[in-house]
Design a protein around this motif. Structure first.
Motif, PDB file in Angstrom:
ATOM      1  N   SER A 286       0.829  -1.208   0.000  1.00 33.86           N
ATOM      2  CA  SER A 286       0.000   0.000   0.000  1.00 33.86           C
ATOM      3  C   SER A 286       0.864   1.259   0.000  1.00 33.86           C
ATOM      4  CB  SER A 286      -0.920  -0.013   1.226  1.00 33.86           C
ATOM      5  OG  SER A 286      -1.601   1.214   1.357  1.00 33.86           O
ATOM      6  N   PHE A 287       1.873   1.291   0.863  1.00 35.07           N
ATOM      7  CA  PHE A 287       2.697   2.492   1.009  1.00 35.07           C
ATOM      8  C   PHE A 287       3.411   2.844  -0.294  1.00 35.07           C
ATOM      9  CE2 PHE A 287       6.857   4.376   1.863  1.00 35.07           C
ATOM     10  CZ  PHE A 287       6.499   5.513   2.573  1.00 35.07           C
ATOM     11  N   THR A 288       4.113   1.872  -0.870  1.00 33.44           N
ATOM     12  CA  THR A 288       4.915   2.143  -2.064  1.00 33.44           C
ATOM     13  C   THR A 288       4.042   2.563  -3.241  1.00 33.44           C
ATOM     14  OG1 THR A 288       6.502   0.472  -1.317  1.00 33.44           O
ATOM     15  CG2 THR A 288       6.653   1.185  -3.603  1.00 33.44           C
ATOM     16  N   SER A 289       2.961   1.835  -3.459  1.00 36.16           N
ATOM     17  CA  SER A 289       2.124   2.119  -4.625  1.00 36.16           C
ATOM     18  C   SER A 289       1.349   3.425  -4.476  1.00 36.16           C
ATOM     19  CB  SER A 289       1.158   0.961  -4.874  1.00 36.16           C
ATOM     20  OG  SER A 289       0.364   0.707  -3.735  1.00 36.16           O
ATOM     21  N   SER A 290       0.908   3.754  -3.258  1.00 32.50           N
ATOM     22  CA  SER A 290       0.139   4.990  -3.083  1.00 32.50           C
ATOM     23  C   SER A 290       1.009   6.217  -3.327  1.00 32.50           C
ATOM     24  CB  SER A 290      -0.479   5.041  -1.684  1.00 32.50           C
ATOM     25  OG  SER A 290       0.512   5.012  -0.676  1.00 32.50           O
ATOM     26  N   ILE A 291       2.246   6.191  -2.841  1.00 30.15           N
ATOM     27  CA  ILE A 291       3.151   7.321  -3.081  1.00 30.15           C
ATOM     28  C   ILE A 291       3.454   7.459  -4.569  1.00 30.15           C
ATOM     29  CG2 ILE A 291       5.440   8.262  -2.609  1.00 30.15           C
ATOM     30  CD1 ILE A 291       3.429   8.350  -0.273  1.00 30.15           C
ATOM     31  N   PHE A 292       3.653   6.329  -5.237  1.00 29.34           N
ATOM     32  CA  PHE A 292       3.940   6.334  -6.674  1.00 29.34           C
ATOM     33  C   PHE A 292       2.779   6.965  -7.455  1.00 29.34           C
ATOM     34  CE2 PHE A 292       3.385   4.036 -10.736  1.00 29.34           C
ATOM     35  CZ  PHE A 292       4.540   4.436 -11.385  1.00 29.34           C
ATOM     36  N   VAL A 293       1.560   6.516  -7.183  1.00 30.46           N
ATOM     37  CA  VAL A 293       0.394   6.987  -7.928  1.00 30.46           C
ATOM     38  C   VAL A 293       0.108   8.461  -7.643  1.00 30.46           C
ATOM     39  CG1 VAL A 293      -2.114   6.761  -8.134  1.00 30.46           C
ATOM     40  CG2 VAL A 293      -0.666   4.733  -8.204  1.00 30.46           C
ATOM     41  N   VAL A 426      -3.257  -1.725 -12.457  1.00 33.00           N
ATOM     42  CA  VAL A 426      -4.587  -1.126 -12.299  1.00 33.00           C
ATOM     43  C   VAL A 426      -4.586   0.311 -12.802  1.00 33.00           C
ATOM     44  CG1 VAL A 426      -6.339  -0.423 -10.620  1.00 33.00           C
ATOM     45  CG2 VAL A 426      -5.156  -2.619 -10.348  1.00 33.00           C
ATOM     46  N   PHE A 427      -3.598   1.082 -12.350  1.00 35.36           N
ATOM     47  CA  PHE A 427      -3.550   2.503 -12.697  1.00 35.36           C
ATOM     48  C   PHE A 427      -3.441   2.715 -14.205  1.00 35.36           C
ATOM     49  CE2 PHE A 427      -1.168   6.432 -13.470  1.00 35.36           C
ATOM     50  CZ  PHE A 427      -1.948   7.349 -12.798  1.00 35.36           C
ATOM     51  N   PHE A 428      -2.475   2.041 -14.840  1.00 31.55           N
ATOM     52  CA  PHE A 428      -2.240   2.288 -16.257  1.00 31.55           C
ATOM     53  C   PHE A 428      -3.309   1.639 -17.132  1.00 31.55           C
ATOM     54  CE2 PHE A 428       2.061   3.033 -14.539  1.00 31.55           C
ATOM     55  CZ  PHE A 428       2.267   4.302 -15.064  1.00 31.55           C
ATOM     56  N   SER A 429      -3.961   0.577 -16.626  1.00 36.52           N
ATOM     57  CA  SER A 429      -5.061  -0.011 -17.382  1.00 36.52           C
ATOM     58  C   SER A 429      -6.242   0.946 -17.441  1.00 36.52           C
ATOM     59  CB  SER A 429      -5.492  -1.335 -16.752  1.00 36.52           C
ATOM     60  OG  SER A 429      -4.458  -2.286 -16.818  1.00 36.52           O
ATOM     61  N   GLY A 442      -9.280   9.874 -12.644  1.00 32.33           N
ATOM     62  CA  GLY A 442     -10.051   8.639 -12.679  1.00 32.33           C
ATOM     63  C   GLY A 442      -9.194   7.419 -12.381  1.00 32.33           C
ATOM     64  N   ALA A 443      -7.983   7.382 -12.952  1.00 32.97           N
ATOM     65  CA  ALA A 443      -7.088   6.253 -12.699  1.00 32.97           C
ATOM     66  C   ALA A 443      -6.648   6.231 -11.241  1.00 32.97           C
ATOM     67  CB  ALA A 443      -5.873   6.338 -13.624  1.00 32.97           C
ATOM     68  N   ALA A 444      -6.350   7.410 -10.688  1.00 38.48           N
ATOM     69  CA  ALA A 444      -5.930   7.483  -9.286  1.00 38.48           C
ATOM     70  C   ALA A 444      -7.057   7.063  -8.349  1.00 38.48           C
ATOM     71  CB  ALA A 444      -5.469   8.899  -8.953  1.00 38.48           C
ATOM     72  N   GLU A 445      -8.302   7.425  -8.696  1.00 41.55           N
ATOM     73  CA  GLU A 445      -9.432   7.034  -7.852  1.00 41.55           C
ATOM     74  C   GLU A 445      -9.553   5.510  -7.776  1.00 41.55           C
ATOM     75  OE1 GLU A 445     -14.287   7.042  -7.661  1.00 41.55           O
ATOM     76  OE2 GLU A 445     -13.287   8.278  -9.193  1.00 41.55           O
ATOM     77  N   SER A 446      -9.388   4.829  -8.902  1.00 46.44           N
ATOM     78  CA  SER A 446      -9.457   3.369  -8.911  1.00 46.44           C
ATOM     79  C   SER A 446      -8.421   2.766  -7.977  1.00 46.44           C
ATOM     80  CB  SER A 446      -9.241   2.840 -10.335  1.00 46.44           C
ATOM     81  OG  SER A 446     -10.230   3.332 -11.214  1.00 46.44           O
ATOM     82  N   VAL A 447      -7.234   3.336  -7.997  1.00 49.51           N
ATOM     83  CA  VAL A 447      -6.161   2.836  -7.145  1.00 49.51           C
ATOM     84  C   VAL A 447      -6.475   3.078  -5.669  1.00 49.51           C
ATOM     85  CG1 VAL A 447      -3.763   3.264  -6.469  1.00 49.51           C
ATOM     86  CG2 VAL A 447      -4.350   2.960  -8.875  1.00 49.51           C
ATOM     87  N   VAL A 448      -7.029   4.235  -5.350  1.00 48.57           N
ATOM     88  CA  VAL A 448      -7.305   4.581  -3.952  1.00 48.57           C
ATOM     89  C   VAL A 448      -8.230   3.553  -3.308  1.00 48.57           C
ATOM     90  CG1 VAL A 448      -8.554   6.236  -2.510  1.00 48.57           C
ATOM     91  CG2 VAL A 448      -6.818   7.043  -4.120  1.00 48.57           C
TER      92      VAL A 448
END
Length: 489
Positions: A286-293, A426-429, A442-448
């Motif tokens: 969660s930590f790594t991917s949330s900061i990245f996105v 998920v984000f890039f899809s 929209g992509a960031a919302e999906s990730v959140v």
């Protein structure tokens, strides 16, 4: 359980060893800010840029368990000094690189050298701090670990903007030279000669097998998306499973024969260690991917510069410093498990706030909304991390400190890489070929919402932790050594 004699200079030692944690995390993140400069000045292509980032994390993750065992074998002080000196030298080679190939090779070497110093940090804390002081020491570990990632982006942007001494991107690596030299000077004076009572063997076959199986899993996760997931990535992931099973069977067989395996599977008999690793997996993913996105949303979506995006993480850094200090006092009063659950609740609120704002406002979302969410994430994450590390390592025997630290660090690194790859898909899809604020929002919302699920899973595992945490049983061929602490609360 008896407690070893406390090292009198342990609090002077603490900032010295934590510098290794900071340097590793700082260099992992600061290079992201320098990528445009590398592309322009060093003429690095997309594949080379991916290798500059991924090669560092790959070599670090693949050799972490070996670094922990070398600390058990050679002594944590000696291994820390050797690792820090080698890391400084590798940083110099990065700063002097004249071609993308040279920089990639130096970055791989830099990741390998980090495995010499970083596993010794938790091992030294475990071996030198008595149980009643260890939560406080680990709270500072949480502060430094959280700040390293954020300051890498903030200071990286400022250094590149200032063009210090006209060095351009090279300053992000050469900065390690004076810092590392200062750390080495203090380490020579302050680090104790802490080592376990037994001197374990290195287990070269186990080292090759475990590192090889991790490499098979990590390589496609790090480089697969950038290359469009070719066939070799799927074959490598499939091959990683039997390779890891074979490595674990060898470790088990070696222990049964009275040898000293690289990975002592008795570590996993402790419920606290097993569940703690599970929580670490969810946390780091969660930590790594949330900061990245969120970084991509700020820069590519909202159009902020690297410096502006870095400064937007300021509240994350400030509240990230506050979280461990508040958490330490709460652990002393109510225990580690309630504090970790509180941190999960704060993270959940942050993701609900971010997801709701992105859903309602879409491309019209403003930076203050993201800053508030980032601040809450900084506080929640650093409430969880120190207590989590203390709980995971609280039942580890002293002679296993280096091995357990290496195993924990390896798990965190693998989880962060896997989480980044999975969340990146998920984000890039969702993003597809679209650009602009609306598409990125929209992509960031999906990730959140995916991140929220990870936080819920993390809370469920924390709730399953028992109290107190019993130490893992000693192997029959080892001399029993008392555990050094119980920080589970």
């Amino acid at each position: 359980m008896s407690t070893p004699t406390a090292e009198p200079r342990r609090w002077l030692m603490l900032p010295v060893v934590l510098a290794a944690t900071f340097l590793y995390g700082f260099d992992l993140n600061i290079v992201n800010v320098a990528l445009p400069s590398l592309q322009h000045e060093l003429h690095a292509g997309q594949e080379a840029l991916e290798l500059v980032v991924g090669g560092y994390s790959f070599s670090y993750a693949a050799a972490l368990v070996i670094g922990g065992r070398l600390g058990d074998l050679l002594g944590y002080r000696r291994m820390f000094l050797l690792g820090m000196a080698a890391f400084v030298l590798a940083s110099l080679l990065c700063g002097l690189a004249q071609s993308p190939a040279q920089l990639v090779a130096a970055r791989v070497l830099q990741g390998l050298t980090a495995t010499g110093m970083v596993p010794q940090v938790l091992a030294l804390i475990t071996a030198t701090f008595p149980g009643d002081e260890r939560p406080r020491a680990l709270s500072w570990f949480g502060v430094v670990g959280g700040l390293a990632g954020v300051l890498g982006q903030i200071l990286g942007g400022l250094l590149l903007s200032a063009d210090v001494f006209g060095l351009g991107w090279r300053i992000v690596f050469l900065l390690n030279l004076p810092v590392g030299a200062i750390v080495l000077c203090f380490a020579l004076r302050l680090l104790p000669t802490a080592r376990p009572g037994r001197r374990p063997g290195l287990d070269p076959l186990g080292a090759v097998a475990l590192s090889g199986s991790l490499a098979l899993a990590l390589l496609p996760l790090i480089f697969g998306r950038g290359q469009g997931w070719p066939l070799w990535t799927l074959l490598s992931l499939i091959a990683a499973v039997p390779a890891l099973l074979g490595a674990l069977l060898w470790e088990r067989r070696l222990a049964a024969r009275g040898g000293t395996p690289l990975l002592d599977l008795t570590l996993f008999r402790g419920r606290g260690f097993r569940l703690g690793l599970g929580v670490n997996v969810a946390f780091m993913a969660s930590f790594t991917s949330s900061i990245f996105v969120l970084s991509l949303l700020l820069q590519s979506g909202l159009g902020l510069s690297a410096r502006q995006a870095g400064l937007a993480f300021g509240p994350f850094a400030i509240l990230g410093m506050t979280g461990p200090l508040v958490g330490r006092r709460l652990v002393a009063r109510i225990g580690a498990r309630p504090v970790m659950l509180l941190g999960c609740a704060v993270d959940a609120v942050a993701f609900v706030l971010l997801g709701g704002a992105l859903h309602v406002l879409g491309g019209g979302i403003s930076v203050p909304w993201l800053i508030v969410g980032l601040g809450l994430l900084g506080f929640g994450n650093t409430l969880v991390l120190p207590a989590l590390i203390g709980t995971t390592l609280g039942g580890v025997r002293q002679e296993q400190a280096g091995m357990a630290s290496g195993t924990l660090n390896t798990t965190q690194q693998f989880a962060g890489t896997a989480g980044l790859a999975a969340i990146g898909i998920v984000f890039f899809s969702v993003l597809g070929d679209r650009t602009g604020r609306v598409a990125f929002a929209g992509a960031a919302e999906s990730v959140v919402w995916v991140e929220l699920v990870l936080v819920v899973a993390m809370a469920a595992l924390i709730a399953a932790l028992t109290r107190p945490i019993a130490p893992a049983p000693a192997p029959t061929n080892a001399e029993p050594t008392p555990a050094t602490a119980d920080t589970a609360g």
